[in-house]
Every structure is written in structure tokens, then in C-alpha cells.
Design an enzyme around this catalytic site. Structure first.
Site, PDB file in Angstrom:
ATOM      1  N   GLY A 262       0.816  -1.208   0.000  1.00 52.41           N
ATOM      2  CA  GLY A 262       0.000   0.000   0.000  1.00 52.41           C
ATOM      3  C   GLY A 262       0.844   1.250   0.000  1.00 52.41           C
ATOM      4  CB  SER A 263      -0.101   4.637  -0.895  1.00 53.29           C
ATOM      5  OG  SER A 263      -1.142   4.946   0.013  1.00 53.29           O
ATOM      6  CB  CYS A 264       0.035   4.416   4.265  1.00 48.89           C
ATOM      7  SG  CYS A 264      -1.027   5.638   3.472  1.00 48.89           S
ATOM      8  CG  PHE A 265       1.135   0.067   6.843  1.00 51.08           C
ATOM      9  CD1 PHE A 265       0.514   1.219   7.304  1.00 51.08           C
ATOM     10  CD2 PHE A 265       0.553  -1.153   7.147  1.00 51.08           C
ATOM     11  CE1 PHE A 265      -0.662   1.159   8.033  1.00 51.08           C
ATOM     12  CE2 PHE A 265      -0.624  -1.223   7.880  1.00 51.08           C
ATOM     13  CZ  PHE A 265      -1.231  -0.064   8.312  1.00 51.08           C
ATOM     14  CG  ASP A 268       3.452   6.739   6.209  1.00 51.04           C
ATOM     15  OD1 ASP A 268       3.961   7.489   5.342  1.00 51.04           O
ATOM     16  OD2 ASP A 268       2.223   6.669   6.397  1.00 51.04           O
TER      17      ASP A 268
END
Ligand code: NAD
Length: 424
Positions: A262-265, A268
């Protein structure tokens, strides 16, 4: 209220649509004219459950999109929702944040007498709102912080459930040095039930990174336990069920599998690692979280190869390309390193996903993309299940189409006996 949402991607479009649905007047500003045209034609550029219906209800009434920033002049608040992708060293690339802040400032500079709040919704390293967004807006507007307030309001929605999450948040975090600005930001959420937490600006920024890092840690932890359980012949799902019944742990995010995408974990956690390193701290735990996640999908290929022998010229069906179900987003999907490893070993990949084939085609144009699981499975020497799409749980007779029934699950979803799990 009048709101300008800068960036019409997952977070911007969903936030804008939901705020419009609660009665605000919202304009989305995006540099991508194709996206803008689609939104204005009530066609969501991304798939999210419920989004189409909201666009049908609001576009042309109190929601519109534009490539120009003019709407900022008569808005009470601008929300920055642009991307913060990883730079080469893993740190957050803030170029879109700087560009958005400058553009907002330039337009505010043309107005007189109206107090405006600039709120950052993008995930940004602590200090960004005060040390980057604020100076860029103030410099390009030639105004002071008497005229403009700054807020950090992180977003916690999950892709695939974005509209539901936005309308039913566990908490709404509003970080600001200015009570006046924070109160205006709070009014945005008058139509949404959720506990409001007021914090320092930097604490709000850190809450978002810490939440994602903690969830990623839970996943890598479960995967490591899963890898140990597999060797010991123990079902990790039984184990984690028992573990998650402890209220101090909770049952969520304990599903062992092929890792998080995904684009976050991934981005980030990398950004937090990079931030820690820049301050002289070696984030041992977070580095391990990323290491486990890098290795996990490759275990799928290892297990497959053990079962099928060398993969050269073997047909391998990859079911699931999106990083999770109910989305067409493939950013950092675990199927990407898996397909890469399969292609390197000379396998012929036949791939199927209910929504994400078009996006994956841009990454791997030479893979055979199929229009159903059956097509992908036909004559295959092996199959890898990479995404927990509900329709895969129904698969049964379709596996009889395979040349040999070697089925490796990266997400626990099948009900057939012949499956072998990545860590079960
Ligand atoms: P995205 O890539 O889907 O959307 C970003 C949008 O911003 C694009 O449409 C792009 O064209 C536009 N854009 C870029 N520069 C611009 C500019 N100067 N002016 C106007 N528009 C511009 O990104 P996303 O997934 O919505 O993520 C946005 C931020 O929210 C990131 O910081 C992300 O980490 C964070 N976030 C994402 C999620 C998620 O699930 N996707 C959840 C919570 C937080």
C-alpha cells in the site's frame, strides 16, 4: 463552510466528497486535468465503495474540481492532501507539499481581510507544518500568522473502506499552535461523529507516523511468528486468535501472510527510520519490521519452487495484484516483488485481479493479464494467492483447470484442502 481540498487522490477526493456530503461547499484542486474532468463528470478516478454515490449526490451542487487554486480566495480553510512519496533514501519527499503551500499562499496574497486556515492532511514528518508549510505560505502570500492559521489534521482512513472510515473515525486529531485555527478545523467535522483530540502540531504529525509504524510492526511480528509456527507445524491462525483475545493486544492486524503493502505503511515506516537516523538514533525495531516485510513475499516463491521444481518456462497464476481487497491500488503491493522474482526465474506469469490489472499492466506490461481466475489458472503449474479478494474464497473447481495443483496462499482465504499457506 467553504473548503478547498488540494490534491484529489485517495485522501483528498474521499475527504472532499465526505465533507460535501455533510453539507460543506468543497472545491478540489488537482494538477492532473484528467482527474479533474473525471470528478466533474461524477466518475471517481479511484474505486472506493460508496464514492460514486456521493459524487452523484454532490457534484454540480456543492462539490467541484479544478486545476486552478482560485477557490482558495473565498474558502475558510484549505486542506493539503498531496502525496508524500518516499525519496531515494526513504525519507518523505516533500516537493508536492512545498508546491501546494506556495500555490495556496500566492492566492491568499491576492485577498484582503479574510482569515484563512491551512490544514495539512498529508502524512508529513514532525515539524513540516510549522517549518515548511507555514514559511512557504507566509512568504508567497506576504501575510502574517494573524491572517493565516496552521493546522495538522492527519488522516487515518483505510483504502477499500475509505468512505466508511472517514465518516466513522476512531478519532479526529487536530494539532495546532493556534486555538482559533484549531476551532475552525474542528467545525469541518461537525457532521461527523468522532472523538476530537487537540494536540501540538508536531504531536499530530507524529501520531500518524506512530500509528502506521505500530500497525506495520504488528503485521511483521505476526509474520515472524507465522514463519516459526510453520516450521513447528503449528497453525499461526489458532495462535493469533488466542493471542488477540487479550484486550491489551486486540485481535486486529495479527493475520500472518505475505506482508504489508500500500501507499502508506512501507513509506511511512521508511520515513520514520530515515528521520530517526538523521537524529542519530538507530531504529532497530523499525528496521526489522521492514526487513521481515521485504523477505516475506519472496517466501511465496521459495515455497512454490520447492513444490514445482525450477520455474523456468512454468506457467504460474498470480491471483490478486492490488495491495489489499476492494481497491485498485497496487502501490507497494506484495505481488510486485513476487512477479519480479517469478519473471527473473523465467516463469510465465498469468495474472488476474478483479480491479487492478490495468494499473499493474503499467508496471509489468509483459505479463499475461486474464479476465478471470479460471483463465489465469488454466494449464498453470502453480498458483499464488496474493490478495484477500472475497471472490477468491469461492474458488474450488477452478483449480482443477491447473496442470498441477500447487496452490500457495499469501493471504488465508481459500477453503480447499490442497492449499499450502506461506506460514501455515
Ligand atoms: P495520491 O497520490 O492518491 O493523491 C495525491 C494527489 O495530489 C494527486 O491526484 C496529484 O495529482 C495531486 N497533486 C500533487 N501535487 C499537487 C499540487 N501541487 N497541487 C494540487 N494537486 C497536486 O495520494 P494519497 O494516497 O491521497 O495520499 C496523500 C497523502 O495522504 C499522503 O501523504 C499519504 O501518505 C497520506 N495518506 C494516505 C492514505 C491512503 O490510504 N492513501 C491514508 C492516510 C494518509
Amino acid at each position: 463552510m467553504r473548503i478547498t481540498v488540494v490534491g484529489g487522490g485517495y485522501v483528498g477526493l474521499v475527504s472532499a466528497a465526505c465533507f460535501a456530503d455533510t453539507g460543506h461547499f468543497v472545491t478540489i484542486v488537482d494538477t492532473d486535468p484528467v482527474k479533474v474532468d473525471m470528478i466533474n463528470s461524477k466518475k471517481p478516478p479511484i474505486y472506493e465503495k460508496g464514492l460514486l454515490d456521493i459524487l452523484k449526490r454532490t457534484v454540480g451542487k456543492n462539490l467541484s474540481a479544478s486545476t486552478e487554486y482560485e477557490s482558495v480566495t473565498d474558502s475558510d480553510i484549505s486542506l493539503i492532501c498531496v502525496g508524500t512519496p518516499p525519496g531515494e533514501d526513504g525519507s518523505a519527499n516533500l516537493e508536492y507539499i512545498r508546491a501546494a503551500a506556495s500555490s495556496i499562499g500566492t492566492i491568499i496574497g491576492k485577498t484582503t481581510g479574510r482569515y484563512h486556515v491551512v490544514a495539512v492532511k498529508s502524512t508529513v514528518p514532525p515539524g513540516t507544518t510549522e517549518n515548511i508549510v507555514k514559511p512557504y505560505v507566509l512568504k508567497s502570500s506576504k501575510k502574517t500568522d494573524d491572517d493565516i492559521g496552521f493546522v495538522m489534521n492527519p488522516e487515518f482512513l483505510r483504502e477499500g473502506l475509505a468512505v466508511y472510515d472517514f465518516m466513522n473515525p476512531d478519532r479526529i486529531v487536530i494539532g495546532s499552535k493556534s486555538r482559533k485555527a484549531a476551532d475552525i478545523a474542528e467545525k469541518l467535522y461537525s457532521g461527523i461523529k468522532g472523538e476530537i483530540l487537540h494536540t501540538e502540531t508536531t504531536a499530530a504529525e507524529m501520531i500518524k507516523y506512530t500509528s502506521n509504524a505500530f500497525l506495520a510492526t504488528k503485521i511483521s511480528f505476526s509474520n515472524e511468528i507465522g514463519n516459526i509456527c510453520k516450521i513447528l507445524g503449528i497453525d499461526v491462525y489458532d495462535v493469533m486468535k488466542g493471542v488477540g483475545m487479550d484486550h491489551r493486544i486486540s485481535p486486529f492486524f495479527l493475520n500472518a501472510g505475505a506482508g504489508f503493502g500500500g501507499s502508506c505503511f512501507p513509506k511511512d515506516v521508511s520515513a520514520l527510520v530515515s528521520l530517526a537516523k538523521s537524529k542519530g538514533i538507530n531504529p532497530v525495531l523499525l528496521n526489522s519490521v521492514l526487513d521481515v516485510n521485504e523477505n516475506q513475499p519472496l517466501k511465496m516463491v521459495e515455497i512454490l519452487e520447492k513444490r514445482t521444481g525450477p520455474l523456468k518456462n512454468k506457467k504460474i497464476a498470480v491471483l490478486g495484484l492490488a495491495f489489499k481487497d476492494n481497491t485498485d491500488d497496487i502501490r507497494d503491493s506484495r505481488s510486485i516483488p513476487v512477479i519480479c522474482a517469478l519473471l527473473k526465474k523465467g516463469a510465465q506469469v498469468s495474472a488476474y485481479d478483479p480491479m487492478a490489472t490495468n494499473t499493474m499492466r503499467k508496471v509489468y506490461p509483459d505479463v499475461e493479464y486474464c479476465s478471470s481466475s479460471s483463465d489465469a489458472l488454466c494449464d498453470a503449474d502453480g498458483c499464488l494467492i496474493m490478495t484477500e479478494w472475497p471472490e477468491f474464497s469461492e474458488l474450488n473447481d477452478e483449480f482443477n483447470l491447473m496442470k498441477s495443483k500447487v496452490i500457495i496462499e499469501g493471504r488465508r482465504i481459500l477453503s480447499i484442502n490442497e492449499r499450502e499457506g506461506i506460514c501455515w
